[in-house]
Design a protein around this motif. Structure first.
Motif, PDB file in Angstrom:
ATOM      1  N   ILE A 135       0.838  -1.205   0.000  1.00  0.00           N
ATOM      2  CA  ILE A 135       0.000   0.000   0.000  1.00  0.00           C
ATOM      3  C   ILE A 135       0.874   1.258   0.000  1.00  0.00           C
ATOM      4  O   ILE A 135       0.500   2.274  -0.571  1.00  0.00           O
ATOM      5  N   ARG A 136       2.073   1.163   0.602  1.00  0.00           N
ATOM      6  CA  ARG A 136       3.009   2.287   0.547  1.00  0.00           C
ATOM      7  C   ARG A 136       3.387   2.569  -0.904  1.00  0.00           C
ATOM      8  O   ARG A 136       3.411   3.726  -1.347  1.00  0.00           O
ATOM      9  N   GLN A 137       3.666   1.512  -1.675  1.00  0.00           N
ATOM     10  CA  GLN A 137       4.033   1.680  -3.081  1.00  0.00           C
ATOM     11  C   GLN A 137       2.890   2.313  -3.874  1.00  0.00           C
ATOM     12  O   GLN A 137       3.113   3.207  -4.691  1.00  0.00           O
ATOM     13  N   LEU A 138       1.667   1.846  -3.636  1.00  0.00           N
ATOM     14  CA  LEU A 138       0.505   2.427  -4.324  1.00  0.00           C
ATOM     15  C   LEU A 138       0.297   3.885  -3.922  1.00  0.00           C
ATOM     16  O   LEU A 138      -0.022   4.731  -4.764  1.00  0.00           O
ATOM     17  N   ASN A 139       0.467   4.171  -2.646  1.00  0.00           N
ATOM     18  CA  ASN A 139       0.311   5.538  -2.140  1.00  0.00           C
ATOM     19  C   ASN A 139       1.352   6.460  -2.784  1.00  0.00           C
ATOM     20  O   ASN A 139       1.046   7.596  -3.151  1.00  0.00           O
ATOM     21  N   GLN A 140       2.575   5.959  -2.953  1.00  0.00           N
ATOM     22  CA  GLN A 140       3.636   6.729  -3.609  1.00  0.00           C
ATOM     23  C   GLN A 140       3.290   6.952  -5.077  1.00  0.00           C
ATOM     24  O   GLN A 140       3.367   8.072  -5.577  1.00  0.00           O
ATOM     25  N   GLU A 141       2.876   5.890  -5.739  1.00  0.00           N
ATOM     26  CA  GLU A 141       2.609   5.975  -7.171  1.00  0.00           C
ATOM     27  C   GLU A 141       1.425   6.873  -7.505  1.00  0.00           C
ATOM     28  O   GLU A 141       1.478   7.671  -8.444  1.00  0.00           O
ATOM     29  N   PHE A 142       0.337   6.755  -6.746  1.00  0.00           N
ATOM     30  CA  PHE A 142      -0.893   7.454  -7.118  1.00  0.00           C
ATOM     31  C   PHE A 142      -1.163   8.735  -6.346  1.00  0.00           C
ATOM     32  O   PHE A 142      -1.948   9.561  -6.794  1.00  0.00           O
ATOM     33  N   ARG A 143      -0.536   8.903  -5.161  1.00  0.00           N
ATOM     34  CA  ARG A 143      -0.799  10.104  -4.361  1.00  0.00           C
ATOM     35  C   ARG A 143       0.481  10.863  -4.028  1.00  0.00           C
ATOM     36  O   ARG A 143       0.447  11.859  -3.320  1.00  0.00           O
ATOM     37  N   ASN A 144       1.613  10.358  -4.506  1.00  0.00           N
ATOM     38  CA  ASN A 144       2.914  10.970  -4.264  1.00  0.00           C
ATOM     39  C   ASN A 144       3.224  11.101  -2.766  1.00  0.00           C
ATOM     40  O   ASN A 144       3.819  12.086  -2.334  1.00  0.00           O
ATOM     41  N   LYS A 145       2.755  10.113  -1.982  1.00  0.00           N
ATOM     42  CA  LYS A 145       3.013  10.080  -0.537  1.00  0.00           C
ATOM     43  C   LYS A 145       3.746   8.780  -0.231  1.00  0.00           C
ATOM     44  O   LYS A 145       3.168   7.701  -0.313  1.00  0.00           O
ATOM     45  N   ASP A 146       5.019   8.894   0.111  1.00  0.00           N
ATOM     46  CA  ASP A 146       5.860   7.720   0.327  1.00  0.00           C
ATOM     47  C   ASP A 146       5.723   7.218   1.758  1.00  0.00           C
ATOM     48  O   ASP A 146       6.641   7.332   2.572  1.00  0.00           O
ATOM     49  N   MET A 147       4.534   6.674   2.053  1.00  0.00           N
ATOM     50  CA  MET A 147       4.259   6.129   3.378  1.00  0.00           C
ATOM     51  C   MET A 147       3.081   5.170   3.282  1.00  0.00           C
ATOM     52  O   MET A 147       2.232   5.328   2.415  1.00  0.00           O
ATOM     53  N   PRO A 148       3.065   4.175   4.170  1.00  0.00           N
ATOM     54  CA  PRO A 148       1.896   3.290   4.157  1.00  0.00           C
ATOM     55  C   PRO A 148       0.669   4.025   4.673  1.00  0.00           C
ATOM     56  O   PRO A 148       0.780   5.015   5.400  1.00  0.00           O
ATOM     57  N   THR A 149      -0.487   3.564   4.279  1.00  0.00           N
ATOM     58  CA  THR A 149      -1.752   4.098   4.757  1.00  0.00           C
ATOM     59  C   THR A 149      -2.670   2.913   5.020  1.00  0.00           C
ATOM     60  O   THR A 149      -2.315   1.774   4.717  1.00  0.00           O
ATOM     61  N   ASP A 150      -3.839   3.156   5.573  1.00  0.00           N
ATOM     62  CA  ASP A 150      -4.732   2.049   5.904  1.00  0.00           C
ATOM     63  C   ASP A 150      -5.551   1.576   4.716  1.00  0.00           C
ATOM     64  O   ASP A 150      -5.755   0.391   4.515  1.00  0.00           O
ATOM     65  N   VAL A 151      -6.010   2.508   3.899  1.00  0.00           N
ATOM     66  CA  VAL A 151      -6.886   2.154   2.781  1.00  0.00           C
ATOM     67  C   VAL A 151      -6.729   3.180   1.666  1.00  0.00           C
ATOM     68  O   VAL A 151      -6.460   4.356   1.927  1.00  0.00           O
ATOM     69  N   LEU A 152      -6.861   2.713   0.442  1.00  0.00           N
ATOM     70  CA  LEU A 152      -6.879   3.588  -0.725  1.00  0.00           C
ATOM     71  C   LEU A 152      -8.125   3.279  -1.542  1.00  0.00           C
ATOM     72  O   LEU A 152      -8.556   2.126  -1.632  1.00  0.00           O
ATOM     73  N   SER A 153      -8.695   4.317  -2.119  1.00  0.00           N
ATOM     74  CA  SER A 153      -9.890   4.196  -2.954  1.00  0.00           C
ATOM     75  C   SER A 153      -9.549   4.684  -4.355  1.00  0.00           C
ATOM     76  O   SER A 153      -8.942   5.735  -4.513  1.00  0.00           O
ATOM     77  N   PHE A 154      -9.955   3.918  -5.339  1.00  0.00           N
ATOM     78  CA  PHE A 154      -9.728   4.281  -6.731  1.00  0.00           C
ATOM     79  C   PHE A 154     -11.069   4.304  -7.454  1.00  0.00           C
ATOM     80  O   PHE A 154     -11.502   3.299  -8.038  1.00  0.00           O
ATOM     81  N   PRO A 155     -11.767   5.455  -7.418  1.00  0.00           N
ATOM     82  CA  PRO A 155     -13.085   5.550  -8.061  1.00  0.00           C
ATOM     83  C   PRO A 155     -12.975   5.449  -9.579  1.00  0.00           C
ATOM     84  O   PRO A 155     -12.033   5.973 -10.173  1.00  0.00           O
ATOM     85  N   LEU A 156     -13.947   4.793 -10.182  1.00  0.00           N
ATOM     86  CA  LEU A 156     -14.012   4.709 -11.639  1.00  0.00           C
ATOM     87  C   LEU A 156     -15.033   5.693 -12.207  1.00  0.00           C
ATOM     88  O   LEU A 156     -15.128   5.840 -13.414  1.00  0.00           O
ATOM     89  N   GLY A 157     -15.780   6.349 -11.341  1.00  0.00           N
ATOM     90  CA  GLY A 157     -16.779   7.302 -11.799  1.00  0.00           C
ATOM     91  C   GLY A 157     -16.474   8.696 -11.285  1.00  0.00           C
ATOM     92  O   GLY A 157     -15.599   8.891 -10.455  1.00  0.00           O
ATOM     93  N   GLU A 158     -17.237   9.639 -11.803  1.00  0.00           N
ATOM     94  CA  GLU A 158     -17.095  11.022 -11.363  1.00  0.00           C
ATOM     95  C   GLU A 158     -18.453  11.700 -11.485  1.00  0.00           C
ATOM     96  O   GLU A 158     -19.154  11.526 -12.490  1.00  0.00           O
ATOM     97  N   ASN A 159     -18.822  12.458 -10.452  1.00  0.00           N
ATOM     98  CA  ASN A 159     -20.091  13.184 -10.432  1.00  0.00           C
ATOM     99  C   ASN A 159     -21.294  12.286 -10.710  1.00  0.00           C
ATOM    100  O   ASN A 159     -22.219  12.663 -11.430  1.00  0.00           O
ATOM    101  N   GLY A 160     -21.261  11.080 -10.157  1.00  0.00           N
ATOM    102  CA  GLY A 160     -22.388  10.167 -10.321  1.00  0.00           C
ATOM    103  C   GLY A 160     -22.456   9.450 -11.651  1.00  0.00           C
ATOM    104  O   GLY A 160     -23.422   8.749 -11.941  1.00  0.00           O
ATOM    105  N   VAL A 161     -21.441   9.609 -12.490  1.00  0.00           N
ATOM    106  CA  VAL A 161     -21.394   8.948 -13.792  1.00  0.00           C
ATOM    107  C   VAL A 161     -20.356   7.833 -13.719  1.00  0.00           C
ATOM    108  O   VAL A 161     -19.195   8.082 -13.405  1.00  0.00           O
ATOM    109  N   TYR A 162     -20.792   6.602 -14.003  1.00  0.00           N
ATOM    110  CA  TYR A 162     -19.919   5.437 -13.889  1.00  0.00           C
ATOM    111  C   TYR A 162     -19.905   4.668 -15.191  1.00  0.00           C
ATOM    112  O   TYR A 162     -20.877   4.671 -15.948  1.00  0.00           O
TER     113      TYR A 162
END
Length: 170
Positions: A55-82
């Motif tokens: 999760i640290r690697q994912l956090n670094q790659e997608f949020r530019n935060k080089d630290m572990p976190t508890d959970v990450l969310s990757f939404p596929l929709g925006e503004n109610g459109v999926y």
């Protein structure tokens, strides 16, 4: 009433044995969020269990935060459109990634069960997939927290629910 929700759960780590009942709990949490939000369509969600390092690697790659976190969310929709799965007609909400190691640490730190912690992380991420955001604080953060606690209470996972984790569950 929610049409149908398909929750694809994958365990991408070997550091921690996933306790029995966690997969069912995750499915119940996803469904309860959609009911709370009056989501009237079929839905698909992916949930993955990973290690702190993954999760640290994912956090670094997608949020530019080089630290572990508890959970990450990757939404596929925006503004109610999926995106819609053309075979099933279900809306593809996105992906949830949970660090099981961090969930265990936080359950101990907050003095509640692993079930409550994973339930919270799942509900929290589902709300992110539906467009909620708490990063800026303020009213949005308060609304999101109220919805989280409402869903968790409906599942019997309110804040005061706790028990001691047996060593063999870890």
């Amino acid at each position: 009433m929610v049409e149908r929700i398909k929750v694809l759960i994958s365990n991408r780590q070997k550091a921690v044995k996933i306790p029995s009942g966690i997969r069912l709990l995750i499915r119940r949490c996803c469904h309860a969020v959609l009911v709370e939000e009056k989501f009237r369509h079929g839905a698909e969600v992916s949930v993955s269990f990973v290690t702190n390092e993954q999760i640290r690697q994912l956090n670094q790659e997608f949020r530019n935060k080089d630290m572990p976190t508890d959970v990450l969310s990757f939404p596929l929709g925006e503004n109610g459109v999926y995106d819609c799965n053309l075979e099933t007609g279900a809306y593809q909400l996105g992906d949830i990634v949970i660090s099981v190691e961090r969930a265990i640490e936080q359950a101990r730190m907050y003095g509640h069960s692993l079930q409550r912690e994973i339930g919270f992380l799942t509900v929290h991420s589902m709300l992110h997939l539906l467009g909620y955001d708490h990063e800026a604080g303020g009213l949005e953060q308060v609304r999101m927290r109220e919805k989280e606690e409402s869903v968790l209470a409906s599942l019997g996972l309110q804040r005061d629910a706790s028990y001691v984790i047996d060593q063999d569950e870890i």
